[in-house]
Scaffold this motif. Sequence first.
Motif, PDB file in Angstrom:
ATOM      1  N   CYS A1302       0.848  -1.179   0.000  1.00  0.00           N
ATOM      2  CA  CYS A1302       0.000   0.000   0.000  1.00  0.00           C
ATOM      3  C   CYS A1302       0.890   1.238   0.000  1.00  0.00           C
ATOM      4  CB  CYS A1302      -0.918   0.012   1.219  1.00  0.00           C
ATOM      5  SG  CYS A1302      -1.922   1.501   1.355  1.00  0.00           S
ATOM      6  N   ARG A1304       1.674   4.754   1.015  1.00  0.00           N
ATOM      7  CA  ARG A1304       1.311   5.651   2.103  1.00  0.00           C
ATOM      8  C   ARG A1304       1.976   6.999   1.884  1.00  0.00           C
ATOM      9  NH1 ARG A1304       1.145   0.590   4.285  1.00  0.00           N
ATOM     10  NH2 ARG A1304      -0.570   0.223   5.758  1.00  0.00           N
ATOM     11  N   ARG A1433      -5.545  -2.489  -0.302  1.00  0.00           N
ATOM     12  CA  ARG A1433      -5.243  -1.080  -0.095  1.00  0.00           C
ATOM     13  C   ARG A1433      -4.347  -0.584  -1.232  1.00  0.00           C
ATOM     14  NH1 ARG A1433      -3.919  -0.149   6.343  1.00  0.00           N
ATOM     15  NH2 ARG A1433      -5.937  -0.882   7.141  1.00  0.00           N
ATOM     16  N   MET A1436      -2.752   5.334   0.806  1.00  0.00           N
ATOM     17  CA  MET A1436      -3.288   5.981   1.998  1.00  0.00           C
ATOM     18  C   MET A1436      -2.509   7.272   2.207  1.00  0.00           C
ATOM     19  SD  MET A1436      -3.698   4.517   5.885  1.00  0.00           S
ATOM     20  CE  MET A1436      -1.950   4.226   6.040  1.00  0.00           C
ATOM     21  N   ARG A1463      -6.963  11.882   6.885  1.00  0.00           N
ATOM     22  CA  ARG A1463      -6.517  10.643   6.264  1.00  0.00           C
ATOM     23  C   ARG A1463      -7.373  10.340   5.053  1.00  0.00           C
ATOM     24  NH1 ARG A1463      -4.949   6.297  11.056  1.00  0.00           N
ATOM     25  NH2 ARG A1463      -3.317   7.575  12.007  1.00  0.00           N
ATOM     26  N   LEU A1465      -7.941   7.085   2.361  1.00  0.00           N
ATOM     27  CA  LEU A1465      -7.671   5.665   2.145  1.00  0.00           C
ATOM     28  C   LEU A1465      -8.358   5.237   0.865  1.00  0.00           C
ATOM     29  CD1 LEU A1465      -6.505   2.947   3.125  1.00  0.00           C
ATOM     30  CD2 LEU A1465      -8.655   2.595   4.359  1.00  0.00           C
ATOM     31  N   ARG A1467      -9.137   1.909  -1.484  1.00  0.00           N
ATOM     32  CA  ARG A1467      -9.135   0.443  -1.497  1.00  0.00           C
ATOM     33  C   ARG A1467      -9.917  -0.055  -2.695  1.00  0.00           C
ATOM     34  NH1 ARG A1467     -11.184  -1.119   4.453  1.00  0.00           N
ATOM     35  NH2 ARG A1467     -12.785   0.405   3.873  1.00  0.00           N
TER      36      ARG A1467
END
Length: 1611
Positions: A1302, A1304, A1433, A1436, A1463, A1465, A1467
């Motif tokens: 993922c 980030r 994911r 993020m 935040r 996210l 998915r």
Amino acid sequence: MSRLKPWMCLHLSKKKQIVLREENPILEKSQSTETEAIMWTCTVSAPEMTIVLYSISGSPLYHGCSQSSHLFANNIASTGTAVHMELGELHLHMADEYQEFFKESIFGVETNSTSLMHIAKVSVDWGKKDTESLEEQGVSRCKLVLSVDVSGMGLCFSFQRVESLISAALSFQTLFKSMSASGKRTTQNRGGRPSKSSGKGTRHLKLNLERCSVNFCGDVGVENTVVADPKRVNHGSQGGLAVISVSADGTPRSANITSTISNHCKQLSYSVSLDIFHFSLCVNKEKQLTQVELERARSIYQENTEQQWPDTKVTLFDMQNAKFVRRSAAISEISVCSLFSATDISVRWEPDVHLSLFELMLRLKLLVHNQKLRGLDNELKEDISSRKNMEPGKGITVKPGQSDEQHKKRESVFAIDVEMLSISAEVGDGVDAMVQVQSIFSENAQIGVLLEGLILSLNEARVFESSRMQISRIPNSSNSSLDAKVQVGTTWDWVIQGLDIHICMPYRLQLRAIEDSIEDMLRGLKLLTAAKTELIFPMKKESKKLKRPISTKFGCVKFCIRKLTADIEEEPMQGWLDEHYQLTKNVACELAVRLKFFDHLISKGNRFSGNAEPNESCPERKVNYNGVEMDLQDTSAIQKLQEEIHKQAFRSYYKACQKLVPSEGSGACKKGFQAGFKPSTARTSLLSISASELDVTLTRIEGGDTGIIEIIKKLDPICLSDNIPFSRLLGRNILLHAGSLAVKLRNYTFPLFSATAGKCEGRVVLAQQATYFQPQIHQDVFIGRWRKVRMLRSASGTTPPMKTYFDLPIYFHKAEVSFGVGYEPAFADVSYAFTVALRRANLSVRSVNSCFKNPNASDSTQSASLNFSETRPPKKERSLPWWDDVRYYIHGNISLCFSDTRWNVLGTTDPYEKLVKLQIISGFMEIQQSDGSVYVFAKDFKILLSSLESLVKNYSLKLPTAVADAFIEAPAFSLEVTMDWECASGNPLNHYLHALPNEGEPRKKVYDPFRSTSLSLRWNFSLRPSLQQCNKQSPSSTMADRKILEGAVYDCPYKSENVSIESPTMNVGAHDLAWVFRFWNMNYNPPHKLRSFSRWPRFGIPRVARSGNLSLDKVMTEFMLRLDATPTCMKHMPLEEDDPANGLTFRITKLKYELCYSRGRQKYTFECKRDPLDLVYQGLDLHMPKAYLNKEDCTVVAKSVQMTRDSSQSTSTGNEKCNYMSGCTEKHRDNGFLLSSDYFTIRRQAPKADPERLVAWQEAGRKNLEMTYVRSEFENGSDSDDHTRSDPSDDDGFNVVIADNCQRVFVYGLKLLWTIENRDAVWSWVGGISKAFEPQKPSPSRQYAQRKLFEENQVLDGAETLQDDISKPSPSITHGTSSPSPQHMEALESVSSPSHSVKMENSSSGAVGKGIYLSLLSAKSGKMINYEEEGTRNFMVNVIQPQFNLHSEEANGRFLLAAASGRVLARSFHSVLHGCYEMIEQALGIGSIHIPECEPEMTWKRVEFSVMLEHVQAHVAPTDVDPGAGLQWLPKILRRSPKVKRTGALLERVFMPCTMYFRYTRHKGGTTDLKVKPLKELAFNSPNITATMTSRQFQVMLDVLSNLLFARLPK
């Protein structure tokens, strides 16, 4: 001899009496005067005369016969006595041969037997003659001269005749020696003095010889024998020198010599002849002058065999117009001057001739030795008697200074002048060498010699050529500084000067095989000569004598070459085709342009003629070509003009071909198909290296072998730790100066490497590892035509090679390097050329050619010659790949320094490209290479792109008025490449693979433990500013980083004085990115199969089995890339001046980008399965990034935005500075500002990654602490915001990477100003960048291939579907028409309306804020199973303290939206549903859907974006109240500071702190036959939102939403 001895004794006794009586010279004079008064004449004539020479025993030895003899003598002339003698038909026979000749002549039979000597005519003149040279006064010019003229002379020798002559000569020598010894004893006893030379003898001697022929007939043995073959080895420090004379099985080490002719034939007859056409000799004793002239001399060697094979005839020696002069010098330091000159000399050497002459010399040596042994007893007896007669005490005394004077030898001068010299030799089986020199000149050969037109050829292929070369020696200048007592002799330095030297590697010339053949020939000759010596003249081994000290020593070697060229010859057909392809390409382009214009003209004329009236004349229908007017409506005229255009194109091609100058080539392709192609001189070489003004000095390394080993230990740690022994050591100090150096591939536009003003002072060492005695195998070597030697040699791969150790610092002033994808086929050709040159091959012509196979020879001999390959053991190991060869052979340190460099990387596949290229320019550059690492440092680093030139070339555009800046520009650039190899042995640096002497046995595997199984390649790029202080700033201090950024970006009064404004800058536009992507794709995956060129078969070359090694991309298991730039400036460079994104600039204090590709964590072996090389880690760190629009001049922009800094800095530096800044710089503070952030990071790591290696790599990259994370600011720093630390979840996950693949993103302190202008700029910039990232359109050929593949797949799928339909029964037939079940309806309803389940989740308790749990719907066999999972994911984003300032143009205000943290996210979910198509039709209301006779299946995908904002608050700030207030941001409050109001002066809060949740969901599903429209959903949730605002504030918010956020974007 017995009859002649008394007369000689009487003659000697008379001479002794004359000396003892000491007669009065006056009486002698009177007698002489009386004698001269008598006049006399003597004439002697004999028709036949025979002279017989007898031995001491009285037996006849030789008979001399003369057919006619005439002698005439008188003293009538005033010059004195004159003698003239003529002899005709003079024959010299041996006694036994003469008897046969006499018997045959009695009966009148003419014999063909040759005599020992035959002379057609001899004329002798003796007397005084007048000399031409002037003599001193008072001395007569008449000198006594002896002239001998010989014509038609023939000498025929055999070994018996030579033996007889030597025996007679030794007998005479013994006799004369005994007589002279007795005469000396008598003289010594009587005390007489020896008589001095009167000086009245013969002073001049002249000899003329016409047509002389000397023949020698003999035989040589070709018997089979066995000879000892001991081998001398050197174990270095683990045993020293040793001689191996016993094989591994205990038998003596020997070599077998066999004959290739029939077994009964042990002797081979041969003849050697020497033909002299004219020879003259002149000796002048007064001037000490000797002169020899030779018109022509030729020697021929011929073998006579009794078999059916043709006789060999070899011209050994051929010399024309030779002259030799020797005379005494007038200078006291020089004793003798000699001169040798010749017009043409040809010499030929062959092993058969060498062995025949060597055996003859051995037999003659044995004969002389036996003769000396016979006369040894007589000499001993005479010595004993002479010692008894000598009185004691009366020995010979020598003056003390006499011996010293004898040792003092004056120098002699030898001059050479040869116009043509040719030396050829059969140096190996199948190898013929030739050396040709057009001119050799030297005034003193001891000092130097000048060679002109020197050519060295191997197998008729030229490998070395020099127009002029001088080899000389000079005394070493360092002798004076050394101790004179230590010096034994003079040290001489050798100097080799060349005007133009050319070294060539001919096409497909197998150099290693030639070297092996020469080495085998030398060794075989050595064994054959040893066998001959042992068989004919065995000598006892004498004790080693003490070597005398050498009077001259070898010093250094200097090479002074004006121009040196070394090249690899191009394949003739390849060079010719490539050259003519370029010519035809140019002609074809020109022809296409002409025809295009012509077609355009025709169409234009037709258009005008169609619009005109029939009666009107149209001038556009007429065209003037070469003064002839033509009608465009006339078809025949148009066709004729087109043909004329084609003919003109061909004529231009023909003229271009005529301008080409064909090259001679090296001579390697004189025969065969390749000989028909003659490329020009420009395409002669494939790779050429040329140097000018080259000066190389090679000196001896101090300490000898010990000093060389110490150097190796410094360069190689393995040698130091393991104390490796060496068997051979060669090393020299190198001092090099070069005016220029150039490396070119073919005749490409740019050189591969070019440099000027080169210097080097270093050391080069060649060393061979000592090893245990290698396993031996038998090898058959053919020496000449008649002999074969089966010798022992080391098995292949068991002998350690010579390795190279470098310690070379090289400096160049200017350098240019180029590379292109189009070079890769040339590199493949270079690799193939070296493969052919360095591979093992059998060049033997004796074992292959059938004419040398004797049908009468034994079967064992033929089988041995035919089964030569069977003696070699099978190959146990693969050869090493090229990268392991580099690790194996090359070691040490090499450094390159340049004052100015230019790197050209072509942007097209055409190697002749001139415009489209990526160019790198730098100032000073240093490249350091050592084992496993490369380091590059450069100053004033620039990268230039030719993207604009590509646009001009492809789209016929005009260049913009503004000159494009450099794509990347940095004051300092560094690159560090680290290669970590892994192999089976576990120690990749240990390249000493063979067994050491103390191991006692060879190793079973030599190369396999060293063969690389994995490679970790690491690239570290670094861009730095010019000042070193920027690198020394404390990176842990945010304040220091801000000062660096502010000082580098804005010209503010708070800028540090020690910080330079020069920083790494990147000027990039959309066209630049598109060009870079195309450039990268072309280099990463070249078209036209360029990279796989070496794998394709070559013309006329059979394909061989591949080595079986792994390719380099398979060996590479890890690739790491790091880019570090501090600080960094990125400027957007659009093509159009009215682009909204014009002036967009990004400033970053510190930038670091890390990338890692890996195959996973495993132990790699050669046979293991390897996963693909995937991206396992990606990291991006941006420290204090800022973006703004620079619409005005840089100076104006710098003044207007000079105080644009965060309020956190003003707070940390005190309230006084904050007040000053707000007072003097708030005006126009928002002009051009876009966004800023304290810290921005991107992290992504896959589960496949190895965390330990990643952490170690990252820690190694932080050795200078260039990127310190902001965690210290939040945890330990005093500048942290108290509100930031109020919630521990604010920075959760910072710098923590989870291996879930993922991506980030962490953003700290984001501030964004969103206006119409900024929105248009960002939209324009993103649009251009997105176009640059679009995939490249495939070529038409690739599109065709993809379309064909798709059609084939469709056909296959249709066939499989038809088979399935036939094999499976139809459900409608089996079950009839069935209605959809309730389970299916429920599944379809939940799939078609996924928002229902989502809304149910949203209505649940605060699960949306803590973590949104999504449901994945899937059904199997018509059933639906609901379960919760997190999905995949994608990325993020964590944002800490973001602030979004939205500007309202109409309401005159700004809307500030800020949050403590946020935040995002993303998915994705994937599910597969199985159901009936009737339910899909009923659910969707669609009929007539084609239902295949199989179970339906449908995929369903869902992508979800979740956004969470904590402690969100909104403010409104008017812009018309205080125009100079500038941007209003929420300040940061320190943790230890008292609680104050968090708003600015003009900020008005409209939203209280609350939490907001956003979610955007996109559903997509269906099959190839059924397409379902994507479903989109946007959800918003806020549990505690509270808003209070006035109408003005509401108007600002509404204007922001309508005119800024939801406004239509520009096109």
